[in-house]
Design a protein around this motif. Sequence first.
Motif, PDB file in Angstrom:
ATOM      1  N   UNK A  51      36.469  49.926  44.044  1.00 26.33           N
ATOM      2  CA  UNK A  51      35.696  49.793  42.802  1.00 26.33           C
ATOM      3  C   UNK A  51      34.218  49.604  43.116  1.00 26.33           C
ATOM      4  N   UNK A  52      33.402  50.154  42.259  1.00 25.36           N
ATOM      5  CA  UNK A  52      31.958  49.985  42.414  1.00 25.36           C
ATOM      6  C   UNK A  52      31.565  48.552  42.058  1.00 25.36           C
ATOM      7  N   UNK A  53      30.402  48.154  42.503  1.00 25.04           N
ATOM      8  CA  UNK A  53      29.880  46.836  42.144  1.00 25.04           C
ATOM      9  C   UNK A  53      29.668  46.720  40.634  1.00 25.04           C
ATOM     10  N   UNK A  54      29.306  47.831  40.003  1.00 22.77           N
ATOM     11  CA  UNK A  54      29.079  47.841  38.554  1.00 22.77           C
ATOM     12  C   UNK A  54      30.373  47.527  37.806  1.00 22.77           C
ATOM     13  N   UNK A  55      31.462  48.182  38.203  1.00 27.43           N
ATOM     14  CA  UNK A  55      32.741  47.923  37.522  1.00 27.43           C
ATOM     15  C   UNK A  55      33.197  46.499  37.770  1.00 27.43           C
ATOM     16  N   UNK A  56      33.014  45.995  38.972  1.00 27.52           N
ATOM     17  CA  UNK A  56      33.415  44.619  39.277  1.00 27.52           C
ATOM     18  C   UNK A  56      32.549  43.603  38.540  1.00 27.52           C
ATOM     19  N   UNK A  57      31.302  43.968  38.280  1.00 28.92           N
ATOM     20  CA  UNK A  57      30.427  43.087  37.503  1.00 28.92           C
ATOM     21  C   UNK A  57      30.905  43.024  36.046  1.00 28.92           C
ATOM     22  N   UNK A  58      31.291  44.167  35.474  1.00 28.28           N
ATOM     23  CA  UNK A  58      31.786  44.197  34.101  1.00 28.28           C
ATOM     24  C   UNK A  58      33.110  43.443  33.965  1.00 28.28           C
ATOM     25  N   UNK A  59      33.949  43.516  35.007  1.00 29.55           N
ATOM     26  CA  UNK A  59      35.257  42.861  34.968  1.00 29.55           C
ATOM     27  C   UNK A  59      35.308  41.764  36.025  1.00 29.55           C
ATOM     28  N   UNK A  60      34.401  40.831  35.926  1.00 29.33           N
ATOM     29  CA  UNK A  60      34.321  39.745  36.906  1.00 29.33           C
ATOM     30  C   UNK A  60      35.591  38.895  36.918  1.00 29.33           C
ATOM     31  N   UNK A  61      36.341  38.919  35.832  1.00 24.02           N
ATOM     32  CA  UNK A  61      37.585  38.162  35.756  1.00 24.02           C
ATOM     33  C   UNK A  61      38.580  38.609  36.828  1.00 24.02           C
ATOM     34  N   UNK A  62      38.570  39.887  37.188  1.00 24.08           N
ATOM     35  CA  UNK A  62      39.489  40.373  38.224  1.00 24.08           C
ATOM     36  C   UNK A  62      39.168  39.748  39.577  1.00 24.08           C
ATOM     37  N   UNK A  63      37.895  39.573  39.854  1.00 27.10           N
ATOM     38  CA  UNK A  63      37.503  38.942  41.120  1.00 27.10           C
ATOM     39  C   UNK A  63      37.854  37.463  41.129  1.00 27.10           C
ATOM     40  N   UNK A  64      37.692  36.809  39.974  1.00 28.76           N
ATOM     41  CA  UNK A  64      38.042  35.390  39.861  1.00 28.76           C
ATOM     42  C   UNK A  64      39.541  35.178  40.030  1.00 28.76           C
TER      43      UNK A  64
END
Length: 172
Positions: free
Chosen positions: A78-91
């Motif tokens: 995933x791009x950093x942009x997509x991970x920024x929009x869906x920060x919940x997935x990283x959490x």
Amino acid sequence: MYFPNKENTLYWTKLSKKVRGDWKGKYEFCSAFDQVDRRFVGHLYNYRSRLLHNKRDKHEFSGFLKSHNFEVRLLISCSDVSLKHFSLISEENIENKIITLCYLSSWLIKRTFIEIESILDSIKIDFEKDSKYFEKLGKKIAKNELAFASFNQKSKSLEPASSLLWKKYKKI
């Protein structure tokens, strides 16, 4: 229940303004809807809008080839942009260093069902607060009309058939 006149039914964006405005605190649904919108749907909507109207997302590709059996592995991160929009997935996935596009897609589907269930739980509470079930049940019985009910073994009483279905769905 919320819109007796079905012509007044709102789409998501207008409904989100309503639950934060003149409906705030009026229904259990409002709080749940607001949380779901802020936590998930708003991010999904913004990401979708960005892709459609502004610019495409650039994900990273990597892979390897095993020459002895011609096995090819392709990894799309995933791009950093997509991970920024869906920060919940990283959490939620602290142990994952690389989140693939495939994993993000399945996570979005699963998260959607979690959020829908959250909204349904709140709607159930509002329905039960405003229930006229027993009044209507009594009238149907008095008129010898077909009435649906479940018998609760624990309380030895009738309850709406939908309550039994809900308990089965929630595995209570």
